[in-house]
Design a protein around this motif. Sequence first.
Motif, PDB file in Angstrom:
ATOM      1  N   ALA A 166      55.491  20.545  32.071  1.00 10.02           N
ATOM      2  CA  ALA A 166      56.323  19.692  32.932  1.00 10.02           C
ATOM      3  C   ALA A 166      57.303  20.548  33.743  1.00 10.02           C
ATOM      4  O   ALA A 166      57.524  20.295  34.933  1.00 10.02           O
ATOM      5  N   THR A 167      57.869  21.575  33.109  1.00 10.45           N
ATOM      6  CA  THR A 167      58.808  22.459  33.819  1.00 10.45           C
ATOM      7  C   THR A 167      58.093  23.208  34.945  1.00 10.45           C
ATOM      8  O   THR A 167      58.613  23.339  36.055  1.00 10.45           O
ATOM      9  N   SER A 168      56.886  23.709  34.643  1.00  5.29           N
ATOM     10  CA  SER A 168      56.134  24.440  35.669  1.00  5.29           C
ATOM     11  C   SER A 168      55.769  23.511  36.830  1.00  5.29           C
ATOM     12  O   SER A 168      55.871  23.891  37.997  1.00  5.29           O
ATOM     13  N   ALA A 169      55.358  22.266  36.498  1.00  9.93           N
ATOM     14  CA  ALA A 169      54.987  21.309  37.551  1.00  9.93           C
ATOM     15  C   ALA A 169      56.196  21.010  38.438  1.00  9.93           C
ATOM     16  O   ALA A 169      56.094  21.010  39.670  1.00  9.93           O
ATOM     17  N   ALA A 170      57.350  20.800  37.807  1.00 13.00           N
ATOM     18  CA  ALA A 170      58.565  20.516  38.596  1.00 13.00           C
ATOM     19  C   ALA A 170      58.908  21.713  39.481  1.00 13.00           C
ATOM     20  O   ALA A 170      59.245  21.558  40.659  1.00 13.00           O
ATOM     21  N   GLY A 171      58.789  22.913  38.941  1.00 11.07           N
ATOM     22  CA  GLY A 171      59.111  24.126  39.704  1.00 11.07           C
ATOM     23  C   GLY A 171      58.185  24.316  40.889  1.00 11.07           C
ATOM     24  O   GLY A 171      58.568  24.885  41.911  1.00 11.07           O
ATOM     25  N   LEU A 172      56.945  23.835  40.751  1.00 12.00           N
ATOM     26  CA  LEU A 172      55.973  23.984  41.839  1.00 12.00           C
ATOM     27  C   LEU A 172      56.042  22.792  42.801  1.00 12.00           C
ATOM     28  O   LEU A 172      55.349  22.765  43.814  1.00 12.00           O
ATOM     29  N   GLY A 173      56.897  21.802  42.476  1.00 12.20           N
ATOM     30  CA  GLY A 173      57.032  20.627  43.345  1.00 12.20           C
ATOM     31  C   GLY A 173      55.891  19.645  43.183  1.00 12.20           C
ATOM     32  O   GLY A 173      55.603  18.859  44.088  1.00 12.20           O
ATOM     33  N   LEU A 174      55.208  19.681  42.039  1.00 16.95           N
ATOM     34  CA  LEU A 174      54.152  18.694  41.763  1.00 16.95           C
ATOM     35  C   LEU A 174      54.780  17.452  41.148  1.00 16.95           C
ATOM     36  O   LEU A 174      55.870  17.532  40.566  1.00 16.95           O
ATOM     37  N   PRO A 175      54.099  16.314  41.206  1.00 18.97           N
ATOM     38  CA  PRO A 175      54.617  15.126  40.499  1.00 18.97           C
ATOM     39  C   PRO A 175      54.622  15.400  38.995  1.00 18.97           C
ATOM     40  O   PRO A 175      53.838  16.236  38.514  1.00 18.97           O
ATOM     41  N   PRO A 176      55.479  14.703  38.233  1.00 16.11           N
ATOM     42  CA  PRO A 176      55.510  14.972  36.791  1.00 16.11           C
ATOM     43  C   PRO A 176      54.194  14.587  36.122  1.00 16.11           C
ATOM     44  O   PRO A 176      53.665  13.508  36.387  1.00 16.11           O
ATOM     45  N   PRO A 177      53.653  15.460  35.289  1.00 18.15           N
ATOM     46  CA  PRO A 177      52.435  15.089  34.554  1.00 18.15           C
ATOM     47  C   PRO A 177      52.722  13.991  33.550  1.00 18.15           C
ATOM     48  O   PRO A 177      53.832  13.919  33.006  1.00 18.15           O
ATOM     49  N   ASP A 178      51.744  13.113  33.309  1.00 18.76           N
ATOM     50  CA  ASP A 178      51.878  12.071  32.288  1.00 18.76           C
ATOM     51  C   ASP A 178      51.596  12.738  30.933  1.00 18.76           C
ATOM     52  O   ASP A 178      50.437  12.872  30.522  1.00 18.76           O
ATOM     53  N   LEU A 179      52.659  13.168  30.276  1.00 17.14           N
ATOM     54  CA  LEU A 179      52.492  13.977  29.064  1.00 17.14           C
ATOM     55  C   LEU A 179      51.867  13.182  27.925  1.00 17.14           C
ATOM     56  O   LEU A 179      51.139  13.743  27.111  1.00 17.14           O
ATOM     57  N   GLU A 180      52.136  11.869  27.879  1.00 17.97           N
ATOM     58  CA  GLU A 180      51.530  11.078  26.799  1.00 17.97           C
ATOM     59  C   GLU A 180      50.019  10.958  27.009  1.00 17.97           C
ATOM     60  O   GLU A 180      49.232  11.036  26.072  1.00 17.97           O
ATOM     61  N   GLN A 181      49.621  10.795  28.279  1.00 12.17           N
ATOM     62  CA  GLN A 181      48.187  10.710  28.582  1.00 12.17           C
ATOM     63  C   GLN A 181      47.512  12.059  28.268  1.00 12.17           C
ATOM     64  O   GLN A 181      46.432  12.110  27.678  1.00 12.17           O
ATOM     65  N   ILE A 182      48.172  13.154  28.618  1.00 10.81           N
ATOM     66  CA  ILE A 182      47.586  14.477  28.350  1.00 10.81           C
ATOM     67  C   ILE A 182      47.533  14.733  26.837  1.00 10.81           C
ATOM     68  O   ILE A 182      46.551  15.268  26.319  1.00 10.81           O
ATOM     69  N   ARG A 183      48.565  14.303  26.144  1.00 10.88           N
ATOM     70  CA  ARG A 183      48.561  14.448  24.674  1.00 10.88           C
ATOM     71  C   ARG A 183      47.376  13.674  24.066  1.00 10.88           C
ATOM     72  O   ARG A 183      46.708  14.165  23.153  1.00 10.88           O
ATOM     73  N   ALA A 184      47.098  12.500  24.611  1.00 16.71           N
ATOM     74  CA  ALA A 184      45.933  11.725  24.139  1.00 16.71           C
ATOM     75  C   ALA A 184      44.642  12.485  24.442  1.00 16.71           C
ATOM     76  O   ALA A 184      43.691  12.483  23.640  1.00 16.71           O
ATOM     77  N   GLY A 185      44.612  13.155  25.590  1.00 12.64           N
ATOM     78  CA  GLY A 185      43.444  13.975  25.952  1.00 12.64           C
ATOM     79  C   GLY A 185      43.255  15.127  24.976  1.00 12.64           C
ATOM     80  O   GLY A 185      42.128  15.437  24.570  1.00 12.64           O
ATOM     81  N   VAL A 186      44.366  15.750  24.592  1.00 14.62           N
ATOM     82  CA  VAL A 186      44.318  16.853  23.622  1.00 14.62           C
ATOM     83  C   VAL A 186      43.714  16.347  22.311  1.00 14.62           C
ATOM     84  O   VAL A 186      42.807  16.952  21.735  1.00 14.62           O
ATOM     85  N   THR A 187      44.200  15.197  21.849  1.00 14.13           N
ATOM     86  CA  THR A 187      43.707  14.634  20.587  1.00 14.13           C
ATOM     87  C   THR A 187      42.220  14.305  20.701  1.00 14.13           C
ATOM     88  O   THR A 187      41.429  14.627  19.804  1.00 14.13           O
ATOM     89  N   ALA A 188      41.831  13.705  21.817  1.00 14.14           N
ATOM     90  CA  ALA A 188      40.422  13.313  21.998  1.00 14.14           C
ATOM     91  C   ALA A 188      39.515  14.544  21.971  1.00 14.14           C
ATOM     92  O   ALA A 188      38.459  14.538  21.335  1.00 14.14           O
TER      93      ALA A 188
END
Length: 274
Positions: free
Chosen positions: A52-74
Motif C-alpha cells: 500500500a505504501t509503494s502504491a501510494a508513493g507511485l500515485g496508484l489507487p490504494p490496493p484492496d488489501l482484503e481482496q488481495i489477502r483473500a487471493g493469497v489464501t486461495a
Amino acid sequence: MPVWINGELLPDNEARISVFDHGLVVGDGVFETIKVAGGQPFALSRHLARLATSAAGLGLPPPDLEQIRAGVTAVVQTAPAVPLARMRITFTAGMGPLGSERAKSPATAVVALAEQQSPAEFVDVAVVPWRRNEFGALTGLKTTSYAENVRALSYAAEHEAGEAIFANTAGNLCEGTGTNVFVVVDGRLLTPPLSSGCLAGVTRALVLEWAGGAEENLPVDALADADEAFLTGTTRDVQPIRKVNGSKLAAVPGPVTRKAAEVFGTQAAESPDP
Ligand SMILES: Cc1ncc(COP(=O)(O)O)c(C=O)c1O
C-alpha cells in the motif's frame, strides 16, 4: 501452481494479462515477495502494508488489501504442498497507453507462487559501478521497474558473486538488488538508514527489532573492511556474506551474524505474522 488475477483463480498456463497493461509497458506497478514456508505466508501484514505504501508513493489507487489477502489464501490453499515457496503479489496501473501517461483504468492485481530452494549458507557479493539515487522519485518504493536490479545482479554473476551491492550518490553503503545489508564494525551491528535510499526491508526491520543493531551511514568500503557482514531479505532471511569483491571477510559467519540468524529463526518460527 495456481495464479490469482483480480479475484479469479486460474491454472498458471491460463493466467493472462493484457499486452497493454501499464505494468508491462512501462513498469508502472508495485510488488511484494513473500516467503511461504510449509504453506504459511510469513509477515503477510507487513508486506501488504508496504504494498500500500509503494502504491501510494507511485500515485496508484490504494490496493484492496482484503481482496488481495483473500487471493493469497486461495493460492496457498490450492497450490501443491512444497516445503518452501516464494509468493509474488503484483499490483499495476492496469490498462494504459503505449507511453508514460496513465489511463484511468482499474488496477491489475496478481498473486503467483513458485517453489523456492532454501537459501545458501553464505553469499559472495560484488559492489557494482552504478549508484542508487537516494533522491529519486521511486526511492524506497518496491516498484516493478526493477531492470536496474536485473542488470546489477547480472554484473554480480559476471564477477562470480550471488548479490550486487549498491552505494548511493554520496558514496555510502546502500543495499543489494533484493536485500538489505548489515555490517559488524568494532563489535557493533550497523545497517544503512532508510535515508540512504534503501528499501525498508521487512527482514531488516525484524532483525533490528529482534537482534538489535543501529542505523548508521557508512562509506561503501566499510563493507569490505567489516569484521563480518550479512544480507537480509525475504528469500534469504539472514545470510552471511563470505566475500566482498573476491576478498574473504575475517569471520564467516562471525558471532554477531550467527546470533542474529539464530534469533531471527527462533522468533520467526514463533510468530508467522509479526
Ligand atoms: C531493493 C530491495 N532491497 C531490500 C529488500 C529486502 O526486503 P525484504 O526483507 O522485505 O525482502 C528487497 C526485497 O524485497 C529489495 O527488493
